[in-house]
Design a protein around this motif. Structure first.
Motif, PDB file in Angstrom:
ATOM      1  N   ILE A 157      50.657 -24.250  -7.354  1.00 39.49           N
ATOM      2  CA  ILE A 157      49.804 -23.320  -7.791  1.00 39.49           C
ATOM      3  C   ILE A 157      48.644 -23.241  -6.745  1.00 39.49           C
ATOM      4  N   ILE A 158      47.963 -21.972  -6.878  1.00 38.96           N
ATOM      5  CA  ILE A 158      46.867 -21.614  -5.990  1.00 38.96           C
ATOM      6  C   ILE A 158      45.669 -21.288  -6.809  1.00 38.96           C
ATOM      7  N   ILE A 200      43.716 -19.776 -12.250  1.00 34.67           N
ATOM      8  CA  ILE A 200      44.929 -20.327 -11.443  1.00 34.67           C
ATOM      9  C   ILE A 200      46.206 -19.491 -11.290  1.00 34.67           C
ATOM     10  N   ARG A 201      46.799 -19.375 -10.192  1.00 35.36           N
ATOM     11  CA  ARG A 201      48.042 -18.470 -10.150  1.00 35.36           C
ATOM     12  C   ARG A 201      48.978 -19.354  -9.555  1.00 35.36           C
ATOM     13  N   LEU A 202      50.503 -19.110 -10.168  1.00 29.71           N
ATOM     14  CA  LEU A 202      51.436 -19.586  -9.736  1.00 29.71           C
ATOM     15  C   LEU A 202      51.912 -19.179  -8.448  1.00 29.71           C
ATOM     16  N   THR A 210      40.886 -21.707  -6.321  1.00 35.21           N
ATOM     17  CA  THR A 210      39.611 -22.465  -5.811  1.00 35.21           C
ATOM     18  C   THR A 210      39.197 -23.447  -6.355  1.00 35.21           C
ATOM     19  N   PRO A 211      38.741 -24.558  -5.457  1.00 34.63           N
ATOM     20  CA  PRO A 211      38.307 -25.748  -6.126  1.00 34.63           C
ATOM     21  C   PRO A 211      37.242 -25.884  -6.806  1.00 34.63           C
ATOM     22  N   ILE A 212      37.044 -26.567  -8.063  1.00 33.67           N
ATOM     23  CA  ILE A 212      35.916 -26.284  -8.861  1.00 33.67           C
ATOM     24  C   ILE A 212      34.644 -26.879  -8.113  1.00 33.67           C
ATOM     25  N   GLU A 213      33.562 -26.232  -8.107  1.00 29.27           N
ATOM     26  CA  GLU A 213      32.477 -26.492  -7.398  1.00 29.27           C
ATOM     27  C   GLU A 213      31.095 -26.746  -8.223  1.00 29.27           C
ATOM     28  N   THR A 214      31.320 -26.654  -9.569  1.00 28.92           N
ATOM     29  CA  THR A 214      30.162 -26.737 -10.423  1.00 28.92           C
ATOM     30  C   THR A 214      29.881 -28.398 -10.307  1.00 28.92           C
ATOM     31  N   MET A 231      38.520 -30.211  -7.613  1.00 23.89           N
ATOM     32  CA  MET A 231      40.123 -29.932  -7.884  1.00 23.89           C
ATOM     33  C   MET A 231      40.322 -28.592  -8.127  1.00 23.89           C
ATOM     34  N   VAL A 232      41.421 -28.116  -7.852  1.00 25.79           N
ATOM     35  CA  VAL A 232      41.769 -26.719  -8.107  1.00 25.79           C
ATOM     36  C   VAL A 232      42.358 -26.879  -9.691  1.00 25.79           C
ATOM     37  N   MET A 233      43.151 -27.780  -9.951  1.00 30.37           N
ATOM     38  CA  MET A 233      43.679 -28.006 -11.303  1.00 30.37           C
ATOM     39  C   MET A 233      43.887 -29.586 -11.397  1.00 30.37           C
ATOM     40  N   ASP A 234      43.719 -30.333 -12.585  1.00 28.50           N
ATOM     41  CA  ASP A 234      43.877 -31.550 -12.455  1.00 28.50           C
ATOM     42  C   ASP A 234      45.496 -31.727 -12.621  1.00 28.50           C
TER      43      ASP A 234
END
Length: 151
Positions: free
Chosen positions: A39-40, A127-129, A42-46, A54-57
């Motif tokens: 998957i692609i 999130i995109r595949l 942007t990592p979470i920046e909050t 993480m982009v996704m857990d």
């Protein structure tokens, strides 16, 4: 933008038969499939976010793929429901075997298309595949890339 690709790999055992095929794969047989899901995003920046960076857990991605692909396909036999294999499938199911009747010839190519569709519908909007790689044997695999399949 800081897009990052992450990949999670899965394994499952599935049987199939290719109706009308002119080789050995017309017979019921099985494979130890290996599936790589990339998957692609942007990592979470909050600040303070529990999944910061993480982009996704990976666990969330695992849950999706397990529910959509691994659990249904593992130790199942897949047949094209539009062929006479339906009679064999019904017999196996009546005997308590796990059977999948698909709308397609169960080749790696068609399976990876099916998997892409199933996974895409479950991903969060941000999130995109990116790609899937379905390895049927140690030397044979099918790949799906979002860039090759514009909507």
């Amino acid at each position: 933008m800081k897009n990052i690709r992450i990949t999670k790999e899965f394994t499952f055992e599935t049987g199939h038969a290719l109706y009308g095929y002119d080789g050995k794969c017309r017979n019921v047989h099985g494979h130890s499939y290996q599936l790589a899901v990339t998957i692609i995003g942007t990592p979470i920046e909050t600040p303070g976010e529990v999944k910061l960076g993480m982009v996704m857990d990976f666990g969330d991605l695992k849950k999706i793929v397990k529910e959509e692909i691994v659990d249904p396909f593992d130790h199942a036999t897949i047949f094209n429901k539009n062929t006479p294999h339906v009679a064999l499938a019904n017999t196996l199911a009546a005997e308590g075997h796990k059977v999948i009747l698909a709308d397609y010839q169960p080749t790696s190519e068609n399976m990876v298309l099916d998997f892409a569709s199933k996974i895409q519908t479950r991903l969060p909007d941000n999130i995109r595949l990116h790609s899937l790689k379905l390895r049927e044997t140690g030397t044979a695999f099918a790949e799906w890339y979002a860039s090759d399949n514009p909507e």
